[in-house]
Design an enzyme around this catalytic site. Structure first.
Site, PDB file in Angstrom:
ATOM      1  N   TYR A 164       0.839  -1.211   0.000  1.00  0.00           N
ATOM      2  CA  TYR A 164       0.000   0.000   0.000  1.00  0.00           C
ATOM      3  C   TYR A 164       0.865   1.248   0.000  1.00  0.00           C
ATOM      4  O   TYR A 164       1.048   1.896   1.018  1.00  0.00           O
ATOM      5  CB  TYR A 164      -0.891  -0.024   1.249  1.00  0.00           C
ATOM      6  CG  TYR A 164      -1.970   1.041   1.321  1.00  0.00           C
ATOM      7  CD1 TYR A 164      -2.913   1.182   0.312  1.00  0.00           C
ATOM      8  CD2 TYR A 164      -2.060   1.891   2.418  1.00  0.00           C
ATOM      9  CE1 TYR A 164      -3.907   2.146   0.383  1.00  0.00           C
ATOM     10  CE2 TYR A 164      -3.055   2.861   2.508  1.00  0.00           C
ATOM     11  CZ  TYR A 164      -3.973   2.974   1.486  1.00  0.00           C
ATOM     12  OH  TYR A 164      -4.961   3.927   1.569  1.00  0.00           O
ATOM     13  N   ARG A 169      -1.337   7.923  -3.899  1.00  0.00           N
ATOM     14  CA  ARG A 169      -2.248   6.936  -3.342  1.00  0.00           C
ATOM     15  C   ARG A 169      -3.568   7.589  -2.922  1.00  0.00           C
ATOM     16  O   ARG A 169      -3.601   8.772  -2.624  1.00  0.00           O
ATOM     17  CB  ARG A 169      -1.577   6.317  -2.107  1.00  0.00           C
ATOM     18  CG  ARG A 169      -2.264   5.133  -1.518  1.00  0.00           C
ATOM     19  CD  ARG A 169      -1.436   4.549  -0.407  1.00  0.00           C
ATOM     20  NE  ARG A 169      -1.434   5.397   0.777  1.00  0.00           N
ATOM     21  CZ  ARG A 169      -0.544   5.276   1.762  1.00  0.00           C
ATOM     22  NH1 ARG A 169       0.399   4.368   1.691  1.00  0.00           N
ATOM     23  NH2 ARG A 169      -0.599   6.068   2.807  1.00  0.00           N
ATOM     24  N   ASP A 170      -4.628   6.774  -2.883  1.00  0.00           N
ATOM     25  CA  ASP A 170      -5.917   7.231  -2.372  1.00  0.00           C
ATOM     26  C   ASP A 170      -6.403   8.439  -3.174  1.00  0.00           C
ATOM     27  O   ASP A 170      -6.785   9.459  -2.616  1.00  0.00           O
ATOM     28  CB  ASP A 170      -5.771   7.596  -0.882  1.00  0.00           C
ATOM     29  CG  ASP A 170      -7.059   7.381  -0.105  1.00  0.00           C
ATOM     30  OD1 ASP A 170      -7.971   6.731  -0.644  1.00  0.00           O
ATOM     31  OD2 ASP A 170      -7.152   7.858   1.034  1.00  0.00           O
ATOM     32  N   SER A 176      -5.642   9.075   3.453  1.00  0.00           N
ATOM     33  CA  SER A 176      -4.494   8.177   3.434  1.00  0.00           C
ATOM     34  C   SER A 176      -3.480   8.529   2.356  1.00  0.00           C
ATOM     35  O   SER A 176      -2.828   7.664   1.791  1.00  0.00           O
ATOM     36  CB  SER A 176      -4.968   6.734   3.242  1.00  0.00           C
ATOM     37  OG  SER A 176      -5.840   6.373   4.277  1.00  0.00           O
ATOM     38  N   ASP A 218      -8.048   0.042  -2.934  1.00  0.00           N
ATOM     39  CA  ASP A 218      -8.757   1.145  -3.595  1.00  0.00           C
ATOM     40  C   ASP A 218      -8.194   1.557  -4.953  1.00  0.00           C
ATOM     41  O   ASP A 218      -8.897   2.210  -5.719  1.00  0.00           O
ATOM     42  CB  ASP A 218      -8.826   2.414  -2.724  1.00  0.00           C
ATOM     43  CG  ASP A 218      -9.641   2.208  -1.459  1.00  0.00           C
ATOM     44  OD1 ASP A 218     -10.279   1.132  -1.329  1.00  0.00           O
ATOM     45  OD2 ASP A 218      -9.636   3.095  -0.603  1.00  0.00           O
ATOM     46  N   ASP A 396      -9.239   5.140  10.697  1.00  0.00           N
ATOM     47  CA  ASP A 396      -9.374   5.308   9.245  1.00  0.00           C
ATOM     48  C   ASP A 396      -9.000   6.710   8.781  1.00  0.00           C
ATOM     49  O   ASP A 396      -8.607   6.893   7.631  1.00  0.00           O
ATOM     50  CB  ASP A 396     -10.827   5.048   8.820  1.00  0.00           C
ATOM     51  CG  ASP A 396     -11.225   3.612   9.047  1.00  0.00           C
ATOM     52  OD1 ASP A 396     -10.407   2.717   8.795  1.00  0.00           O
ATOM     53  OD2 ASP A 396     -12.372   3.383   9.485  1.00  0.00           O
TER      54      ASP A 396
END
Ligand code: NAG
Length: 441
Positions: A164, A169-170, A176, A218, A396
């Site tokens: 990850y 990212r995200d 995140s 994701d 989260d």
């Protein structure tokens, strides 16, 4: 030499400093932080990421989550990365069986330490004992920055990891954001210098350890439905190149991979199934259709039931209202496209149902409880294992709307608040997961 008067002055100031100490589990540092930087007695200020240090119980705070030393030999010419010259040695043979069969799942010592510290904070003895039992339930370890696998003790160990760290990212959310950006040489960093190659090198050192990986939660799902978001559109090529590289390199050293496939309320909508199957099958084929690419992981860090007793009202309109319906609908389309995928399903926080106001709500959903324990006894030949991917109790995303990583989902009324930064320990949330666990702990 300092005079006695200096020490007297120092002593006089101490009470004031003591008053400014942060409480256990509170923030005590990070970029932009102006509050207390020391912790109340019994806990230690521990840096968890650039944005967040947290007061963790114990004088010996748990080791920080896996992070790496900074790269020692930075590339001099980052725009012209040298592809790896040393191909992994030997050709591992894939098992025809379920990867978990015959192996003992390695317990993350980091999560166990978090859970032990958290259980010690619970005054009710029964609840505390239940909380402590969570330390024995295997969860995945998220390698969300350059990180090293620790040597495991026994033989026939199976280590569960989450890969990850994609650049940008995200792309459709904020909570995140990662360490690499596409603009700043992210693809080469991810592939060669700072992530995949280093991970692979570590894995090669432990040939007796079987590794199962969830690939980039994701990311590919965002390419199915969120290309209207500029950051996702910009990231498309990079995500595909990086995931391709990760899958090939991990397969070459015998890691069993499951690409993240969102969940029933995302790619499970009938209109999304075929585009999703096309994308995952293409990625599988582009990575050489390796038998080590087992299939897909669903419901990672989400709250859906594997098999809901009745459809949650928020799922209305989607015939695939739980993960089993989603998997049963997706698998044949994947097979048609040439990808004979099997699945793993995260049930770590799915113990309670009908909690959310909208199906898309993902952040620290209020009232969630630990769910079905990890097992290969899944009741479906399409599902290799029920797993706990998200370590329950790790946050989260922050509910602090001033934080640079604030995502509005974490401020919704069905999100537990106040919540610390993503990935850090959220004690109150963990206690609810324990008390609402279903089946009970
Ligand atoms: C919220 O975040 C801002 C910016 O990082 C920080 O200054 C502030 O102290 C935080 N508030 C709380 C309650 O943590």
């Amino acid at each position: 030499m300092r005079s006695a008067a200096f020490f007297a002055l120092l002593a006089a100031t101490l009470p004031a400093l003591t008053n400014a100490q942060a409480q256990t589990w509170a923030q005590c540092g990070g970029i932009g932080w102006t509050g207390a930087t020391t912790c109340v007695s019994g806990s230690t200020c521990t840096e968890l990421n650039d944005y967040y240090s947290q007061c963790i119980p114990g004088s010996n705070a748990p080791p920080p989550p896996p992070t790496s030393p900074p790269p020692t030999s930075a590339p001099t010419s980052p725009t012209t990365p040298t592809p790896p010259t040393t191909a992994p040695t030997g050709t591992p043979t894939p098992s025809a069986n379920n990867p978990w069969t015959g192996y003992q799942v390695y317990l993350s010592p980091y999560y166990a330490t978090e859970v032990q510290a958290a259980a010690a904070q619970i005054s009710d003895a029964t609840q505390s004992a239940k909380a402590l039992s969570v330390a024995k339930i295997p969860t995945f370890t998220w390698f969300d920055s350059v990180a090293f696998i620790q040597k495991s003790t026994g033989q026939k160990q199976l280590v569960q990891i989450v890969v990850y760290d994609l650049p940008d990212r995200d792309c459709a959310a904020l909570a995140s954001n990662g360490e690499f950006s596409i603009a700043n040489n992210g693809q080469a960093n991810y592939n060669y210098y700072n992530y995949i190659d280093q991970l692979v090198a570590q894995i090669q050192k432990f040939p007796d350890v079987r590794v199962v990986a969830v690939i980039e939660p994701d990311s590919l799902a965002n390419l199915v439905t969120n290309l209207n978001v500029q950051k996702c559109a910009n990231a498309q090529t990079t995500y595909l190149n990086c995931v391709n590289y990760a899958l090939k390199q991990l397969s070459a050293v015998g890691v069993y991979s499951y690409m993240d496939a969102g969940h029933a309320g995302w790619l499970g909508w009938p209109a999304n199934l075929t585009p999703a199957a096309q994308l995952f099958s293409q990625v599988y084929k582009n990575a050489g259709s390796s038998p080590f690419i087992k299939g897909l992981a669903t419901n990672v860090a989400n709250y859906n039931a594997l098999s809901a007793a009745t459809p949650d009202p928020i799922t209305q309109g989607d015939a695939n209202y739980d993960e089993l319906h989603y998997i049963n609908a997706l698998a044949p389309v994947l097979k048609q496209q040439g990808f004979p995928a099997t699945f793993i399903v995260d049930q770590g926080r799915s113990g309670q149902q009908n909690l959310r106001q909208q199906w898309g709500d993902w952040c620290n959903v209020k009232g969630a409880g630990f769910g079905t324990r990890p097992t290969t006894n899944t009741g479906s030949s399409l599902i290799d294992s029920i797993v706990w991917v998200k370590p329950g109790g790790e946050c989260d995303g922050t509910s602090n709307s001033s934080s640079p990583r604030f995502d509005s989902h974490c401020g919704l009324s069905d999100a537990a608040q106040p919540a610390p930064e993503a990935g850090t320990w959220f004690q109150a949330y963990f206690e609810t997961l324990v008390s609402k666990a279903n089946p009970p702990l």
